[in-house]
Design an enzyme around this catalytic site. Structure first.
Site, short mmCIF file in Angstrom:
data_model
loop_
_atom_site.label_atom_id
_atom_site.label_comp_id
_atom_site.label_asym_id
_atom_site.label_seq_id
_atom_site.Cartn_x
_atom_site.Cartn_y
_atom_site.Cartn_z
N CYS A 118 0.66 -1.18 -0.10
CA CYS A 118 0.15 -0.10 -0.08
C CYS A 118 0.81 1.34 -0.06
CB CYS A 118 -1.05 -0.06 1.30
SG CYS A 118 -2.09 -1.39 1.20
N ASN A 134 -9.93 -0.03 0.08
CA ASN A 134 -8.45 -0.14 0.24
C ASN A 134 -8.19 -0.46 -1.14
OD1 ASN A 134 -5.63 -0.47 0.60
ND2 ASN A 134 -5.61 -1.30 2.47
N HIS A 179 -3.10 7.54 2.40
CA HIS A 179 -3.57 5.99 1.97
C HIS A 179 -4.93 5.58 2.83
CE1 HIS A 179 -3.93 2.02 1.32
NE2 HIS A 179 -3.63 1.41 2.35
#
Length: 326
Positions: A112, A283, A253
């Site tokens: 990520c 996500n 994020h």
């Protein structure tokens, strides 16, 4: 000389998977998911869409915004953990899809945090004068490595791509100022994909055990993420002699609303400064930061001189933060 973000772009697949849809697949509920994650829906790549397909669309939009012909891009750095193939890189595939012959192209694997790692690498090439421009892409199709019978993880992930074009500037009042990256390999077991690599090649056992899917210890990830993000944000701000109060906007994020809320609270930053799109995308791994940046940019958030704090954390564990003056 510094590099600055000259253009942004993003893309999400057309198919939308809502929490109500997930209620029919696993034992969960819309209320439970929203309360714990802040996610209401996510986009899922169609069977004929691969990571490079998403990346191409985001990249073209970023190049258009930067008034740059994709064929004139000189460096392509892609953050991803779900490339089209084990090799070559998704960046090489993207280069071919763009009809580009000039650029060198490679992937960065930091889950990520991938796009922030990729941004840091490309920034060094542009700021040093080694290249005249660079295309940075974060793209992932995490739904391809998601166990749709595991209610703890399948509610989290979506697919998407975001892109940024970097160009050089001599203007001391703008550009990517400071980036700091960190890793802790001792934390690999709390968030990783154990099967499908050289340690556990694809086999009947891997498929039976579902070890080729993402495995996560959510409680530990939360604990590490909040501490790590706060520390790295303070680190980059201090390097520029700034405080959280100097930050105009936050691009973070989009992993989990609880992680974001806790981090912002520790930094004493109001949620109103942080662009949030978690509820509609979930996500999206490496795509998250550039997708969020692009949405905020196209909504007219940023003005010259704005101080933008960017942060991300992913499996590895890998994390980092960056201060950008728009």
């Amino acid at each position: 000389m510094r590099s600055f973000i000259a253009g942004t772009g993003s893309y999400a697949p057309e198919k939308v998977l809502t929490n109500r849809d997930l209620e029919k697949m696993v034992e969960t509920s819309d209320d439970w998911i929203v309360e714990r994650t802040g996610i209401r829906e996510r986009h899922v790549a169609s069977p004929d869409e691969a990571t490079s397909d998403l990346a191409v669309k985001a990249a073209v939009r970023a190049c258009e915004a930067a008034s740059l012909d994709p064929k004139d891009v000189e460096a392509i750095v892609v953050g991803t953990i779900t490339p089209d193939y084990p090799f070559p890189s998704a960046a090489a595939v993207l280069q071919g899809r763009l009809g580009n012959k000039k650029a060198f192209a490679f992937d960065v694997s930091a889950a990520c945090a991938g796009s922030l790692y990729a941004l840091s690498v490309a920034d060094r090439y542009v700021a040093s004068g080694a290249v005249k421009n660079a295309l940075v892409v974060g793209a992932d199709t995490l739904t391809r490595i998601t166990d749709w019978t595991d209610r703890n993880t399948c509610i989290l992930f979506g697919d998407g791509a975001g892109a940024m074009v970097l160009k050089p500037t001599d203007d001391p009042s703008r550009g990517i100022l400071t980036t700091r990256l960190h890793s802790d390999g001792a934390l690999v077991p709390i968030l990783f994909q154990p099967g499908g690599g050289s340690r556990e090649p694809i086999s009947e056992k891997v498929l039976r055990d579902k070890s080729h899917f993402v495995k996560m210890n959510g409680r530990e990830v939360f604990r590490v993420a909040v501490r790590a993000l706060e520390e790295s944000c303070r680190e980059v701000l201090a390097a520029e002699k700034l405080t959280p109060g100097d930050v105009t906007y936050v691009i973070a994020h989009q992993a989990n609303k609880r992680i974001l809320d806790a981090t912002l609270q520790r930094l004493e930053l109001p949620a109103s400064k942080c662009w949030m799109n978690l509820e509609k995308y979930g996500n999206t791994s490496a795509a998250s930061v550039p997708m969020t940046l692009d949405e905020a940019n196209r909504a007219g958030w940023f003005k010259p001189g704005d101080v933008i704090l960017m942060m991300a954390i992913g499996g590895g564990m890998a994390w980092g933060a960056s201060v950008v003056r728009w």
